[in-house]
Design a protein around this motif. Structure first.
Motif, mmCIF file in Angstrom:
data_model
loop_
_atom_site.group_PDB
_atom_site.id
_atom_site.type_symbol
_atom_site.label_atom_id
_atom_site.label_comp_id
_atom_site.label_asym_id
_atom_site.label_seq_id
_atom_site.Cartn_x
_atom_site.Cartn_y
_atom_site.Cartn_z
ATOM 1 N N ILE A 17 0.817 -1.211 0.000
ATOM 2 C CA ILE A 17 0.000 0.000 0.000
ATOM 3 C C ILE A 17 0.852 1.264 0.000
ATOM 4 C CG2 ILE A 17 -1.698 1.321 1.325
ATOM 5 C CD1 ILE A 17 -2.962 -1.359 2.110
ATOM 6 N N HIS A 20 2.136 2.110 -3.498
ATOM 7 C CA HIS A 20 1.141 2.724 -4.376
ATOM 8 C C HIS A 20 0.915 4.184 -4.001
ATOM 9 C CE1 HIS A 20 0.211 -1.435 -5.566
ATOM 10 N NE2 HIS A 20 -0.351 -0.897 -6.633
ATOM 11 N N ARG A 21 0.885 4.448 -2.717
ATOM 12 C CA ARG A 21 0.692 5.838 -2.296
ATOM 13 C C ARG A 21 1.861 6.714 -2.712
ATOM 14 N NH1 ARG A 21 -1.697 4.849 3.843
ATOM 15 N NH2 ARG A 21 -3.780 4.142 3.182
ATOM 16 N N TYR A 116 -7.304 8.405 -10.441
ATOM 17 C CA TYR A 116 -6.751 7.232 -9.747
ATOM 18 C C TYR A 116 -7.841 6.505 -8.963
ATOM 19 C CZ TYR A 116 -4.661 4.498 -6.035
ATOM 20 O OH TYR A 116 -4.382 3.472 -5.165
ATOM 21 N N ALA A 120 -8.887 2.720 -9.671
ATOM 22 C CA ALA A 120 -8.676 1.722 -8.621
ATOM 23 C C ALA A 120 -9.989 1.084 -8.201
ATOM 24 C CB ALA A 120 -7.995 2.371 -7.422
ATOM 25 N N ASP A 124 -8.297 -1.846 -10.573
ATOM 26 C CA ASP A 124 -7.323 -2.102 -9.510
ATOM 27 C C ASP A 124 -6.389 -0.898 -9.416
ATOM 28 O OD1 ASP A 124 -5.457 -2.398 -11.660
ATOM 29 O OD2 ASP A 124 -6.024 -4.498 -11.833
ATOM 30 N N ARG A 125 -5.471 -0.962 -8.411
ATOM 31 C CA ARG A 125 -4.606 0.187 -8.156
ATOM 32 C C ARG A 125 -3.691 0.501 -9.336
ATOM 33 N NH1 ARG A 125 -3.215 -2.171 -2.931
ATOM 34 N NH2 ARG A 125 -4.597 -1.368 -1.313
ATOM 35 N N ARG A 126 -3.132 -0.527 -9.942
ATOM 36 C CA ARG A 126 -2.188 -0.262 -11.028
ATOM 37 C C ARG A 126 -2.890 0.423 -12.204
ATOM 38 N NH1 ARG A 126 -0.931 -6.167 -13.828
ATOM 39 N NH2 ARG A 126 -3.104 -6.641 -14.389
ATOM 40 N N GLY A 128 -5.474 2.434 -11.820
ATOM 41 C CA GLY A 128 -5.645 3.808 -11.351
ATOM 42 C C GLY A 128 -4.385 4.631 -11.500
#
Length: 711
Positions: A17, A20-21, A116, A120, A124-126, A128
């Motif tokens: 996490i 990603h942040r 983003y 996300a 998913d996060r990637r 975003g």
């Protein structure tokens, strides 16, 4: 990294996490930096401190809003949220447009963060992160976030609404539904065509509730919360329009006019001009109203003007459905073409000339759009879950194509396209890694076909710098640098000889420089390219009239009235020509009846011009010349009223920027006094002379008129 056997992977997920942040923070910082640098660079653009067209309209409205004053009578012509936002910034910072644009850069960066969150949440996060990178470095978005136009708030509220709507799928609660509804309602107050998508979101929420098997009150509560919250901001504006504006208008009254602009036999699918109207903002606005009223034979409320043009558009569609369908497909092609179709300004020209940083940003529509279309197809199986994102692309596209297409109207869909494009990128990478050759080949084939369609820009689109150079010439003219303006107009015409307004403005500038022969050539060329260019016709008339070529002038004036019966200046031109002809008849010894008939004919044209006029100069001119005609006809009381109307339009001798405006103002005052005396209203004349002396104690013209009181 793989967790050791027998251990939990939760700590690894918690470690991922922060990464990603950190990446998101880096993207946001980069996005903000690029936007701030662009805003600072763009200070060299003349449009930075001297906006025009829609940007100027928003700025003038914002000035009035910040001062607590009304701007336009009646209901809102355009959605009010952006001008209110701009007015609040002006109230806070003063008219420091650099600070305003820096605030907009910060909002644009926040929108990158929303990209983003949408990516996300939907995937998913990637996805975003990659989508945020696309949106953060897309030059068109950055350019428009630096303008005094709607996209900066459109993008923000559309993304916020999409994200809040996606959250409803996770937890069906009235509070989440209400937040999404408010966001969509606010988005509608920026650009009302977003309202076309809101019912689809409501239907989606109803579907979610049914799939969750809610019963009783719970089944109705979530959709009801969304609907009520959506309606709240919209109906507050509707109430204002009805109570203050005295008309039933939902948000704004321009919809019908825009529908006709994009759906008429002369529409090119992109130009924002009502056929038969002037090309400047207020000229087109007033002409379109007056044309509707002339066709209806009565005064119209704004809602009735909108309905009038909607009926005209639907009548054309119904009378020739094949042509209408072909035109709609043409607009769809324009929407998916790798060129930024200019509306207010030439985006590519000004971005490259005054924002060199943007030249180094590689992502453009030709890359983003094909990937977004592929992502749209690849995400189709998940449409129920991600409908607020997935459905926004086709519905918003349709809402633009239904009217007319330009770069500015396409911008709000770009962030959603960035999310879908990022999804396509990761899906393609997954196919490669998993060696899924058949789906990969099909996806690449579709992508190649989409690139072929998007990259094939229609030959009829002018991709030169012609419009941008013309706009620089307009700015030069406004600053009084006519020589420089002529250079820019000539450069514009060299790139596109079919640009009527550039020929027109070149002719106007050349005439002001005393180059009448070249001015006439330019004006005639403007009319050849666009026979409906009434400004060029009127300017050519003035040139011919001044040079004594009255037969030619009469033909030009008649053509201008025929082309645009609501153009007040054309009526003034024809009226003063008829008055000059009456004088020539009188000098030649013609019968008084013929002289009087010619005067009455001219007076009729001047009265028509006076009723049609919406600007100070034309109102003054029509009233003054009409008053002179009435004096000659022996009707001094009516002449006095005409002179008073002229002076009401120009209450101060120095309020107009036209040459000799003050001299004509004093001549009008003298004519008013003459008319009052002739009408037997000597007391009023004496009081008016005394008032002039009081107002202008040091002006010899006032003293001269005051001295006449004793005679």
């Amino acid at each position: 990294m793989i967790a050791p056997k027998g251990t939990s992977s939760a700590p690894l997920r918690r470690m991922a996490i922060p990464r990603h942040r950190a990446l998101l923070f880096g993207i946001l910082l980069l996005s903000l930096g690029v936007r701030v640098v662009y805003v600072l660079q763009s200070q060299g653009s003349p449009a930075f401190t001297q906006p025009s067209m829609d940007a100027l309209y928003h700025l003038e409205w914002a000035r009035a809003f910040s001062a607590g004053q009304p701007y336009q009578p009646g209901p809102f012509f355009r959605a009010p949220l952006y001008p209110w936002f701009l007015g609040a910034l002006i109230r806070l910072f003063g008219e420091r447009l650099l600070l305003v644009r820096l605030v907009q850069a910060a909002i644009g960066t926040t929108s990158v963060g929303l990209v983003y969150l949408v990516g996300a949440r939907a995937f998913d996060r990637r996805t975003g992160l990659l989508a945020a990178l696309f949106a953060g470095l897309y030059w068109v978005i950055i350019y428009f976030e630096g303008e005094l136009l709607l996209p900066v708030l459109e993008i923000f509220f559309d993304l916020l609404a999409i994200w809040l709507s996606l959250r409803i799928e996770e937890r069906l609660s009235p509070s989440r539904a209400a937040l999404a509804g408010i966001a969509w309602g606010a988005a509608c107050l920026v650009r009302p065509n977003v309202l076309l998508f809101a019912p689809l979101v409501l239907a989606w929420i109803v579907l979610l509730v049914r799939r969750a098997r809610r019963t009783g009150t719970a089944r109705l509560l979530v959709p009801a919360a969304f609907a009520v919250a959506l309606a709240a901001p919209i109906l507050s504006v509707t109430a204002y329009n009805r109570i203050v504006g005295k008309d039933w208008v939902l948000v704004s009254s321009q919809g019908g006019v825009n529908f006709w602009i994009g759906n008429n036999p002369r529409s090119d699918g992109s130009s924002a001009v009502v056929p038969g109207t002037r090309l400047d903002w207020w000229g087109g606005y007033y002409d379109s109203i007056q044309m509707a009223e002339a066709e209806e034979g009565r005064a119209l409320k704004p809602s009735e003007v909108s309905s009038h043009y909607s009926r005209k558009a639907w009548a054309w569609i119904g009378s020739d459905p094949r042509a209408a369908l072909a035109h709609a497909l043409w607009k769809l092609r324009l929407f998916w073409t790798d060129w930024e179709l200019s509306n207010n300004a030439s985006e590519s020209f000004f971005a490259n000339r005054y924002g060199p940083l943007l030249r180094w940003l590689p992502l453009g529509f030709g890359a983003l759009a094909p990937l977004a279309l592929l992502g749209f197809l690849l995400a189709a199986r998940a449409w129920r879950r991600i409908l607020p994102l997935w459905g926004f692309l086709p519905v918003y596209t349709a809402s633009v194509v239904a009217f007319f297409v330009c770069s500015r109207f396409r911008v709000p869909v770009l962030p959603a396209m960035a999310v879908l494009a990022a999804h396509a990128c990761w899906r393609l990478l997954g196919m490669i890694r998993e060696k899924r050759l058949l789906p990969l080949a099909a996806s690449l084939a579709f992508l190649a076909a989409a690139i072929g369609v998007v990259e094939r820009v229609p030959a009829s689109i002018d991709r030169s710098d012609s419009k941008g150079l013309w706009q620089l010439g307009v700015t030069d003219s406004q600053r009084g640098d006519l020589d420089r303006a002529v250079e820019h107009f000539r450069a514009s015409i060299a790139l596109n000889d079919r640009y009527s307004i550039a020929h027109q403005d070149l002719g106007i500038a050349l005439r002001q420089l005393g180059q009448t022969r070249e001015a006439e050539e330019s004006l005639r060329r403007a009319i050849t390219v666009d026979p409906g260019n009434v400004v060029a016709l009127s300017t050519l008339f003035d040139l011919l009239f001044a040079s004594g070529r009255l037969d030619e002038a009469r033909k030009v004036a008649g053509e201008a009235v025929l082309r645009s019966p609501v153009y007040a200046s054309a009526r003034y031109d024809l009226g003063r020509l008829l008055l000059l002809e009456s004088q020539e008849l009188q000098d030649s010894g013609a019968e008084s009846g013929a002289v009087k008939a010619k005067l009455e004919e001219g007076l009729q044209q001047l009265r028509a011009g006076l009723e049609l006029s919406r600007d100070e100069a034309t109102t003054f001119n029509c009233g003054y010349v009409g008053g002179k005609a009435l004096l000659k006809l022996g009707r001094p009381g009516e002449a006095a009223a005409a002179f008073e109307r002229s002076l009401g339009a120009r209450p101060d001798p120095n309020s107009a920027a036209q040459p000799d405006a003050a001299a004509w103002w004093w001549e009008c005052q003298a004519s008013l006094l003459e008319a009052l005396d002739a009408a037997g209203r000597g007391d009023e004349a004496r009081a008016h002379r005394a008032e002039l002396v009081r107002r202008f104690p040091d002006d010899p013209r006032a003293a001269k008129l005051g001295a006449a009181a004793g005679r």
